[in-house]
Design a protein around this motif. Structure first.
Motif, PDB file in Angstrom:
ATOM      1  N   GLY A 155     -13.724   1.096   9.296  1.00  0.00           N
ATOM      2  CA  GLY A 155     -12.578   0.402   8.720  1.00  0.00           C
ATOM      3  C   GLY A 155     -12.823  -0.051   7.296  1.00  0.00           C
ATOM      4  O   GLY A 155     -11.953   0.084   6.429  1.00  0.00           O
ATOM      5  N   ALA A 156     -14.017  -0.572   7.023  1.00  0.00           N
ATOM      6  CA  ALA A 156     -14.316  -1.107   5.694  1.00  0.00           C
ATOM      7  C   ALA A 156     -14.242  -0.040   4.618  1.00  0.00           C
ATOM      8  O   ALA A 156     -13.805  -0.302   3.490  1.00  0.00           O
ATOM      9  CB  ALA A 156     -15.700  -1.749   5.694  1.00  0.00           C
ATOM     10  N   CYS A 157     -14.663   1.186   4.943  1.00  0.00           N
ATOM     11  CA  CYS A 157     -14.741   2.207   3.906  1.00  0.00           C
ATOM     12  C   CYS A 157     -13.366   2.620   3.405  1.00  0.00           C
ATOM     13  O   CYS A 157     -13.232   3.104   2.274  1.00  0.00           O
ATOM     14  CB  CYS A 157     -15.524   3.418   4.392  1.00  0.00           C
ATOM     15  SG  CYS A 157     -14.788   4.309   5.757  1.00  0.00           S
ATOM     16  N   ALA A 158     -12.314   2.424   4.198  1.00  0.00           N
ATOM     17  CA  ALA A 158     -10.960   2.720   3.715  1.00  0.00           C
ATOM     18  C   ALA A 158     -10.630   1.838   2.522  1.00  0.00           C
ATOM     19  O   ALA A 158     -10.075   2.309   1.515  1.00  0.00           O
ATOM     20  CB  ALA A 158      -9.943   2.508   4.834  1.00  0.00           C
ATOM     21  N   ALA A 159     -10.964   0.551   2.612  1.00  0.00           N
ATOM     22  CA  ALA A 159     -10.690  -0.369   1.508  1.00  0.00           C
ATOM     23  C   ALA A 159     -11.486  -0.001   0.271  1.00  0.00           C
ATOM     24  O   ALA A 159     -10.974  -0.012  -0.851  1.00  0.00           O
ATOM     25  CB  ALA A 159     -11.008  -1.804   1.942  1.00  0.00           C
ATOM     26  N   VAL A 160     -12.747   0.352   0.457  1.00  0.00           N
ATOM     27  CA  VAL A 160     -13.616   0.600  -0.693  1.00  0.00           C
ATOM     28  C   VAL A 160     -13.288   1.920  -1.384  1.00  0.00           C
ATOM     29  O   VAL A 160     -13.104   1.986  -2.602  1.00  0.00           O
ATOM     30  CB  VAL A 160     -15.092   0.572  -0.257  1.00  0.00           C
ATOM     31  CG1 VAL A 160     -16.004   0.905  -1.438  1.00  0.00           C
ATOM     32  CG2 VAL A 160     -15.447  -0.799   0.311  1.00  0.00           C
ATOM     33  N   VAL A 161     -13.201   3.005  -0.604  1.00  0.00           N
ATOM     34  CA  VAL A 161     -12.998   4.311  -1.227  1.00  0.00           C
ATOM     35  C   VAL A 161     -11.625   4.406  -1.873  1.00  0.00           C
ATOM     36  O   VAL A 161     -11.471   4.992  -2.957  1.00  0.00           O
ATOM     37  CB  VAL A 161     -13.202   5.443  -0.200  1.00  0.00           C
ATOM     38  CG1 VAL A 161     -12.100   5.474   0.831  1.00  0.00           C
ATOM     39  CG2 VAL A 161     -13.285   6.796  -0.900  1.00  0.00           C
ATOM     40  N   LEU A 162     -10.606   3.834  -1.266  1.00  0.00           N
ATOM     41  CA  LEU A 162      -9.259   3.951  -1.821  1.00  0.00           C
ATOM     42  C   LEU A 162      -9.016   2.944  -2.948  1.00  0.00           C
ATOM     43  O   LEU A 162      -8.164   3.185  -3.810  1.00  0.00           O
ATOM     44  CB  LEU A 162      -8.220   3.808  -0.720  1.00  0.00           C
ATOM     45  CG  LEU A 162      -8.250   4.951   0.308  1.00  0.00           C
ATOM     46  CD1 LEU A 162      -7.177   4.780   1.370  1.00  0.00           C
ATOM     47  CD2 LEU A 162      -8.087   6.308  -0.391  1.00  0.00           C
TER      48      LEU A 162
END
Length: 408
Positions: free
Chosen positions: A120-127
């Motif tokens: 879930g966290a990587c959606a916020a970071v990558v986008l």
């Protein structure tokens, strides 16, 4: 919450106000707070769960596994469906993962929930990185990325201090409930954020075709070079993240609160280097500054290994070169990301995902090496961390001066 509001904005829309950038910065910080907030609690968790240092270090490795693989999915999804809706879904997944960690009874359960949390966290970071590329171009994108990362560095500065304070008044489980609250706050802030990728600029191809395009991106020399420099650096950076709590708290006997302060010194170094990088890019260019940062990482990494092996200077002899190594983040990460994104601006989400996956995938290697090379007990020597950092810095410098090029 209407996460599709603004999705039909025209191609020329430029939502670049301070509020937008503040929310983007907060989203970029999710990787840092997800790890740094509970760093001071790692020794206490090892005791409470009857685990060795290697097992607790694998809770960070588990996060990195989910974080690196998840980015490869969220990048193309963001290019096709916009940025906000995928980020919202990711924050919901993150909340479930954080709650699972809070309720876990064994190290294995924490590792599993950390993988969910990371997905879930990587959606916020990558986008959020792709949002920066949506709004800015060229060296301006590199300057903005560097500025945002210097502000974002407040997260790893505050997180260990906050984690140590939570630990002083509550158990380590309260730290993960705090992360659930952070996700809820971010979701509310996201509802106020304009969509940065209008429908007219979205990638219309199928997700299957978009995933297949990763092979074509990896064939580009610019992306391969910039991603490799960052990845090799992240090997050492995450060796520091997983090794420093045991090196400082257990081996050198500092308190969790003092460890948080020492960790915060490195964050100040990152902030200063990022601000310096943003100021110097117009004069020197991002490629030259990237190479200078890689050279600093190599020299300081070797110093960490020598000081540790020969027991020079005690705690100060370990901390001083570590601070230089960590501060070089400010010259390496922003410039490597911006350089890769400049190669394929029409696939900013996929490129951001690929670069991020390489960075955090390399972090798995770094964190795993520290756990594997240790003796499996909480009193493990700092030498595995130091050796990994030295090899990382050397590899980063060699790559920066051989693979990276301004030309295709």
């Amino acid at each position: 919450m209407n996460f599709e509001a603004g999705a039909t904005a025209g191609v020329g829309a430029r939502p670049t106000g301070p509020r937008v950038l503040a929310v983007v910065c907060a989203l970029m910080a999710f990787a840092a707070i997800s790890t740094d907030l509970y760093l001071p609690a790692l020794p206490a968790m090892a005791v409470a769960l009857r685990a060795g240092s290697g097992e607790m270090e694998w809770t960070i490795s588990g996060f990195l596994i989910g974080f690196s693989l998840g980015q490869l999915v969220w990048g193309p999804v963001g290019d096709r469906y916009g940025r906000r809706a995928p980020v919202a879904l990711g924050l919901v997944i993150y909340s479930f993962g954080s709650g699972g960690c809070a309720l876990a009874a064994t190290p294995g359960q924490i590792i599993g929930w950390r993988i969910v949390q990371a997905l879930g966290a990587c959606a916020a970071v990558v986008l959020s990185r792709a949002m920066v590329r949506d709004l800015y171009h060229g060296e301006k994108a590199a300057r903005m990325m560097s500025t945002l990362m210097s502000v974002m560095a407040i997260a790893p500065l505050v997180a260990p201090l906050a984690g140590s304070q939570i630990l002083a008044f509550a158990s380590w489980r309260a730290i993960f409930w705090t992360l659930v609250a952070c996700a809820a706050a971010a979701l509310a802030a996201l509802a106020t954020l304009p969509e940065t990728l209008p429908v007219a600029r979205r990638n219309k191809e199928s997700l299957r075709t978009a995933f297949a395009a990763y092979g074509r991106l990896l064939g580009d020399r610019r992306i391969l070079g910039f991603a490799s420099v960052g990845a090799l650096f992240y090997v050492g950076l995450f060796a520091y993240v997983v090794g420093s709590p045991f090196a400082f708290i257990v081996y050198h006997g500092v308190t969790p609160a003092r460890y948080a302060l020492l960790f915060g010194l490195g964050t100040f170094g990152i902030m200063a280097a990022n601000l310096l990088n943003a100021r110097l890019i117009p004069q020197f260019g991002s490629l030259r500054l990237l190479r200078i940062g890689a050279l600093a990482a190599a020299v300081s990494g070797i110093a960490v290994a020598v000081d540790t092996r020969l027991c020079l200077g005690g705690l100060a002899g370990l901390v001083a070169p570590l601070l230089v190594f960590v501060a070089s983040t400010g010259l390496i990460v922003a410039n490597s990301i911006a350089g890769a994104l400049a190669a394929f601006p029409e696939r900013a989400g996929a490129v951001s995902a690929l670069v991020g996956a390489s960075h955090y995938g390399a972090g798995i290697v770094g964190s795993g090496l520290v756990g594997a090379l240790g003796d499996g007990t909480p009193s493990s020597t700092p030498w595995p961390m130091a050796l990994t950092i030295a090899l990382s810095g050397l590899g980063c410098a060699v790559c920066a001066w051989t693979l990276v090029s301004a030309r295709k």
